[in-house]
Motif scaffolding. Structure first.
Motif, PDB file in Angstrom:
ATOM      1  N   ARG A 285      31.565  47.264  57.644  1.00  0.00           N
ATOM      2  CA  ARG A 285      32.074  45.929  57.673  1.00  0.00           C
ATOM      3  C   ARG A 285      33.347  45.415  57.089  1.00  0.00           C
ATOM      4  NH1 ARG A 285      26.409  46.455  57.329  1.00  0.00           N
ATOM      5  NH2 ARG A 285      25.212  45.750  59.024  1.00  0.00           N
ATOM      6  N   ASN A 286      33.665  46.330  56.185  1.00  0.00           N
ATOM      7  CA  ASN A 286      34.864  45.980  55.332  1.00  0.00           C
ATOM      8  C   ASN A 286      36.249  46.639  55.677  1.00  0.00           C
ATOM      9  OD1 ASN A 286      33.365  43.957  53.846  1.00  0.00           O
ATOM     10  ND2 ASN A 286      32.370  45.647  52.803  1.00  0.00           N
ATOM     11  N   GLN A 287      37.045  46.052  55.868  1.00  0.00           N
ATOM     12  CA  GLN A 287      38.320  46.811  56.276  1.00  0.00           C
ATOM     13  C   GLN A 287      39.009  47.574  55.285  1.00  0.00           C
ATOM     14  OE1 GLN A 287      41.165  44.511  58.491  1.00  0.00           O
ATOM     15  NE2 GLN A 287      40.324  45.653  60.014  1.00  0.00           N
ATOM     16  N   ARG A 288      39.376  48.973  55.178  1.00  0.00           N
ATOM     17  CA  ARG A 288      39.918  49.804  54.306  1.00  0.00           C
ATOM     18  C   ARG A 288      41.129  50.412  54.815  1.00  0.00           C
ATOM     19  NH1 ARG A 288      34.426  52.593  51.716  1.00  0.00           N
ATOM     20  NH2 ARG A 288      35.845  54.286  51.237  1.00  0.00           N
ATOM     21  N   PRO A 289      42.229  50.861  54.203  1.00  0.00           N
ATOM     22  CA  PRO A 289      43.315  51.622  54.828  1.00  0.00           C
ATOM     23  C   PRO A 289      42.825  52.823  55.043  1.00  0.00           C
ATOM     24  CG  PRO A 289      43.428  51.505  52.554  1.00  0.00           C
ATOM     25  CD  PRO A 289      42.333  50.611  52.723  1.00  0.00           C
ATOM     26  N   ARG A 290      43.450  53.509  56.261  1.00  0.00           N
ATOM     27  CA  ARG A 290      43.168  54.803  56.766  1.00  0.00           C
ATOM     28  C   ARG A 290      43.532  55.936  55.583  1.00  0.00           C
ATOM     29  NH1 ARG A 290      43.490  57.040  62.313  1.00  0.00           N
ATOM     30  NH2 ARG A 290      44.254  59.224  61.864  1.00  0.00           N
ATOM     31  N   ILE A 291      42.605  57.017  55.468  1.00  0.00           N
ATOM     32  CA  ILE A 291      42.877  57.996  54.504  1.00  0.00           C
ATOM     33  C   ILE A 291      42.914  59.516  55.503  1.00  0.00           C
ATOM     34  CG2 ILE A 291      42.352  59.311  52.678  1.00  0.00           C
ATOM     35  CD1 ILE A 291      40.688  56.891  51.993  1.00  0.00           C
ATOM     36  N   GLY A 292      44.042  59.934  55.584  1.00  0.00           N
ATOM     37  CA  GLY A 292      44.190  61.204  56.548  1.00  0.00           C
ATOM     38  C   GLY A 292      43.905  60.898  57.788  1.00  0.00           C
ATOM     39  N   ARG A 293      42.782  61.626  58.263  1.00  0.00           N
ATOM     40  CA  ARG A 293      42.541  61.451  59.594  1.00  0.00           C
ATOM     41  C   ARG A 293      41.154  60.503  59.674  1.00  0.00           C
ATOM     42  NH1 ARG A 293      43.200  66.789  62.837  1.00  0.00           N
ATOM     43  NH2 ARG A 293      42.467  65.551  64.935  1.00  0.00           N
ATOM     44  N   THR A 294      40.801  59.827  58.328  1.00  0.00           N
ATOM     45  CA  THR A 294      39.620  59.046  58.534  1.00  0.00           C
ATOM     46  C   THR A 294      39.966  57.626  58.480  1.00  0.00           C
ATOM     47  OG1 THR A 294      38.620  60.614  56.850  1.00  0.00           O
ATOM     48  CG2 THR A 294      37.839  58.334  56.888  1.00  0.00           C
ATOM     49  N   THR A 295      39.199  56.839  59.577  1.00  0.00           N
ATOM     50  CA  THR A 295      39.515  55.585  59.896  1.00  0.00           C
ATOM     51  C   THR A 295      38.097  54.868  59.717  1.00  0.00           C
ATOM     52  OG1 THR A 295      41.234  56.274  61.788  1.00  0.00           O
ATOM     53  CG2 THR A 295      40.004  53.926  61.916  1.00  0.00           C
ATOM     54  N   PHE A 296      38.485  53.710  58.795  1.00  0.00           N
ATOM     55  CA  PHE A 296      37.635  52.782  58.506  1.00  0.00           C
ATOM     56  C   PHE A 296      37.417  51.591  59.586  1.00  0.00           C
ATOM     57  CE2 PHE A 296      38.618  55.005  54.873  1.00  0.00           C
ATOM     58  CZ  PHE A 296      37.447  55.290  54.228  1.00  0.00           C
TER      59      PHE A 296
END
Length: 177
Positions: free
Chosen positions: A79-90
């Motif tokens: 429910r909370n936006q976070r920046p992408r990390i590597g190939r992981t999308t929130f």
């Protein structure tokens, strides 16, 4: 078209976690050298969908490389936006829309690893094509249920059952066409 598979473990009475998101009951069937087909299964996928609580638990207890190993895209439903990390999308958008888009793209299959909210949202929209459920021989009595009320009835077709000397039984079903 790509398919989405659920590969998950639950207690005999249908719980995927004890209260407070405790997954320690999974240790009852851990044996060195036995992965219950997990490596073979994950070689058939290149995309993973996972709920934020499950992601955080695995991140803390196993490490980030368990999911984002550089070989697959990971979508953490949150429910909370976070920046992408590597190939992981929130991902904070519509889960059914995401799955429909992913299914239409080229690639290997898609793996849903939970948690219960994500699984039940997919079930409400009839988006899970294959169910691989490992039943752990324990009755927990309470916790987080795998299947919640309020979803439509779905007919499944038996595919396979496999038993292991630890008492774990792995059930495979596919969506009836």
């Amino acid at each position: 078209m790509r398919k989405i598979s659920l590969f998950i473990a639950m207690s005999l009475d249908g719980y995927i976690a004890k209260p407070n998101d405790d997954l320690s009951f999974l240790n009852l069937v851990q044996r060195e050298g036995e992965d219950y087909g997990y490596a073979k299964f994950t070689s058939s996928i290149d995309t993973l969908i996972i709920g934020r609580k499950t992601y955080d638990y695995v991140l803390k207890n196993v490490g980030v490389s368990h999911y984002d190993n550089g070989e697959r895209d990971v979508y953490v439903i949150t429910r909370n936006q976070r920046p992408r990390i590597g190939r992981t999308t929130f991902f904070t958008g519509s889960l059914p829309d995401l799955v429909k888009r992913l299914k239409s793209e080229d690639g290997k299959n898609i793996y849903c690893d939970g948690g219960a909210e994500v699984i039940n949202e997919l079930l409400k929209h009839d988006l899970i094509d294959e169910f691989i459920i490992s039943v752990i021989p324990v009755l927990l009595g309470e916790g987080t249920r795998l299947f919640k009320d309020g979803r439509p009835e779905q007919q499944l077709e038996f595919a396979q059952v496999e038993t292991f000397d630890t008492g774990l039984t792995q059930l495979r079903y596919k969506k009836k066409q």
